[in-house]
Motif scaffolding. Structure first.
Motif, PDB file in Angstrom:
ATOM      1  N   VAL A 170      84.131 -17.622  33.693  1.00 24.32           N
ATOM      2  CA  VAL A 170      83.573 -18.871  33.173  1.00 24.32           C
ATOM      3  C   VAL A 170      84.600 -19.994  33.209  1.00 24.32           C
ATOM      4  CG1 VAL A 170      82.692 -19.987  31.100  1.00 24.32           C
ATOM      5  CG2 VAL A 170      81.864 -17.730  31.730  1.00 24.32           C
ATOM      6  N   LEU A 171      85.793 -19.728  32.716  1.00 19.23           N
ATOM      7  CA  LEU A 171      86.763 -20.792  32.503  1.00 19.23           C
ATOM      8  C   LEU A 171      87.280 -21.426  33.775  1.00 19.23           C
ATOM      9  CD1 LEU A 171      88.869 -19.404  29.543  1.00 19.23           C
ATOM     10  CD2 LEU A 171      86.840 -20.828  29.507  1.00 19.23           C
ATOM     11  N   PHE A 172      87.518 -20.628  34.781  1.00 15.05           N
ATOM     12  CA  PHE A 172      88.166 -21.172  35.976  1.00 15.05           C
ATOM     13  C   PHE A 172      87.184 -21.766  36.978  1.00 15.05           C
ATOM     14  CE2 PHE A 172      91.285 -18.125  34.333  1.00 15.05           C
ATOM     15  CZ  PHE A 172      92.354 -18.988  34.175  1.00 15.05           C
ATOM     16  N   ARG A 173      85.895 -21.651  36.722  1.00 15.35           N
ATOM     17  CA  ARG A 173      84.910 -22.140  37.685  1.00 15.35           C
ATOM     18  C   ARG A 173      84.155 -23.370  37.206  1.00 15.35           C
ATOM     19  NH1 ARG A 173      82.782 -16.212  39.057  1.00 15.35           N
ATOM     20  NH2 ARG A 173      84.577 -15.542  40.271  1.00 15.35           N
ATOM     21  N   ARG A 180      82.399 -29.424  28.856  1.00 14.17           N
ATOM     22  CA  ARG A 180      83.214 -28.408  28.178  1.00 14.17           C
ATOM     23  C   ARG A 180      84.637 -28.331  28.722  1.00 14.17           C
ATOM     24  NH1 ARG A 180      79.717 -23.346  29.515  1.00 14.17           N
ATOM     25  NH2 ARG A 180      79.631 -24.540  31.444  1.00 14.17           N
ATOM     26  N   LYS A 181      84.887 -29.006  29.842  1.00 18.57           N
ATOM     27  CA  LYS A 181      86.172 -28.870  30.532  1.00 18.57           C
ATOM     28  C   LYS A 181      87.380 -29.189  29.636  1.00 18.57           C
ATOM     29  CE  LYS A 181      88.318 -28.210  34.545  1.00 18.57           C
ATOM     30  NZ  LYS A 181      88.093 -27.145  35.516  1.00 18.57           N
ATOM     31  N   PRO A 182      87.374 -30.289  28.843  1.00 19.62           N
ATOM     32  CA  PRO A 182      88.544 -30.557  27.992  1.00 19.62           C
ATOM     33  C   PRO A 182      88.836 -29.426  27.006  1.00 19.62           C
ATOM     34  CG  PRO A 182      87.176 -32.519  28.153  1.00 19.62           C
ATOM     35  CD  PRO A 182      86.403 -31.395  28.777  1.00 19.62           C
ATOM     36  N   MET A 183      87.778 -28.858  26.417  1.00 20.33           N
ATOM     37  CA  MET A 183      87.995 -27.767  25.466  1.00 20.33           C
ATOM     38  C   MET A 183      88.476 -26.507  26.182  1.00 20.33           C
ATOM     39  SD  MET A 183      87.714 -28.909  22.498  1.00 20.33           S
ATOM     40  CE  MET A 183      87.770 -27.424  21.550  1.00 20.33           C
ATOM     41  N   VAL A 184      87.986 -26.300  27.388  1.00 20.13           N
ATOM     42  CA  VAL A 184      88.449 -25.155  28.182  1.00 20.13           C
ATOM     43  C   VAL A 184      89.932 -25.310  28.496  1.00 20.13           C
ATOM     44  CG1 VAL A 184      88.288 -24.050  30.449  1.00 20.13           C
ATOM     45  CG2 VAL A 184      86.215 -24.521  29.145  1.00 20.13           C
TER      46      VAL A 184
END
Length: 201
Positions: A170-173, A180-184
């Motif tokens: 989930v996180l790298f794709r 959600r990218k900033p929180m990731v």
């Protein structure tokens, strides 16, 4: 040193160089964690029985907020509702409620103290001319920071609905325009801080 924890010369602690933005993000996240955990118990009255605080009962039900439920999980049974083989689920629920009643207040106090230690550590930092400040953690502070970093990652994971099983996929794709990218990115950064702090201890 840059963005990761390193052992202090001579041992006995850890150090990291942080710029103003990193200090601001870490402090903001720690303050939000404090708000999520909630205020501590009121100061006891001078005339109150000091033993009463030791036997004060906390909540018996798990928190409704998914992030708090991750920070304060049930001690018995699995999150999917399954439990120990051959044990009645109602019995597991009763055990979990009893355990929570006598432990959650102390656990909240510890998590609150960890997050507060992060805030106070960062409040004492003043970036130099190059825009970075070196934070040195000694004594109990490395463990306080480790606890707070773990709690921050658990909280963000709950907000993003991330489990250990799907974390990498989930996180790298995520595309760059995903909200959600900033929180990731914060989640991954905190993981790096946590990993390097563990390595110094």
């Amino acid at each position: 040193m840059g963005g990761t924890f390193e052992a202090l010369k001579g041992g006995g602690g850890a150090a990291i160089a942080l710029d103003e933005i990193e200090i601001s993000i870490l402090r903001s996240l720690a303050v939000q964690l404090l708000e999520l955990i909630g205020p501590g118990a009121p100061e006891p009255d001078e005339d109150a029985d000091p033993l009463a605080a030791l036997f004060a009962e906390g909540p018996s039900e798990p928190p409704a907020d998914p992030a708090l439920a991750r920070l304060f999980p049930d001690a018995y049974g699995a999150p999917d509702g399954s439990g120990d083989a051959g044990v009645d689920p109602a019995e597991l629920t009763a055990r979990a409620a009893e355990f929570r009643r006598f432990t959650e207040n102390d656990l909240r106090d510890r998590k609150r103290a960890d997050a507060l230690a992060v805030v106070r550590s960062l409040d004492g930092l003043t970036p130099a001319g190059d825009g970075a400040a070196v934070l040195e953690l000694t004594g109990e502070l490395p463990l306080r920071w480790l606890g707070a970093l773990n709690d921050l990652r658990l909280t963000i994971a709950a907000r993003l609905d991330i489990t250990e099983d799907d974390e990498g996929a989930v996180l790298f794709r995520l595309p760059d325009d995903d909200p959600r990218k900033p929180m990731v990115m914060a989640y991954l950064w905190l993981g790096g801080l946590q990993e390097t702090l563990i390595e110094t201890l």
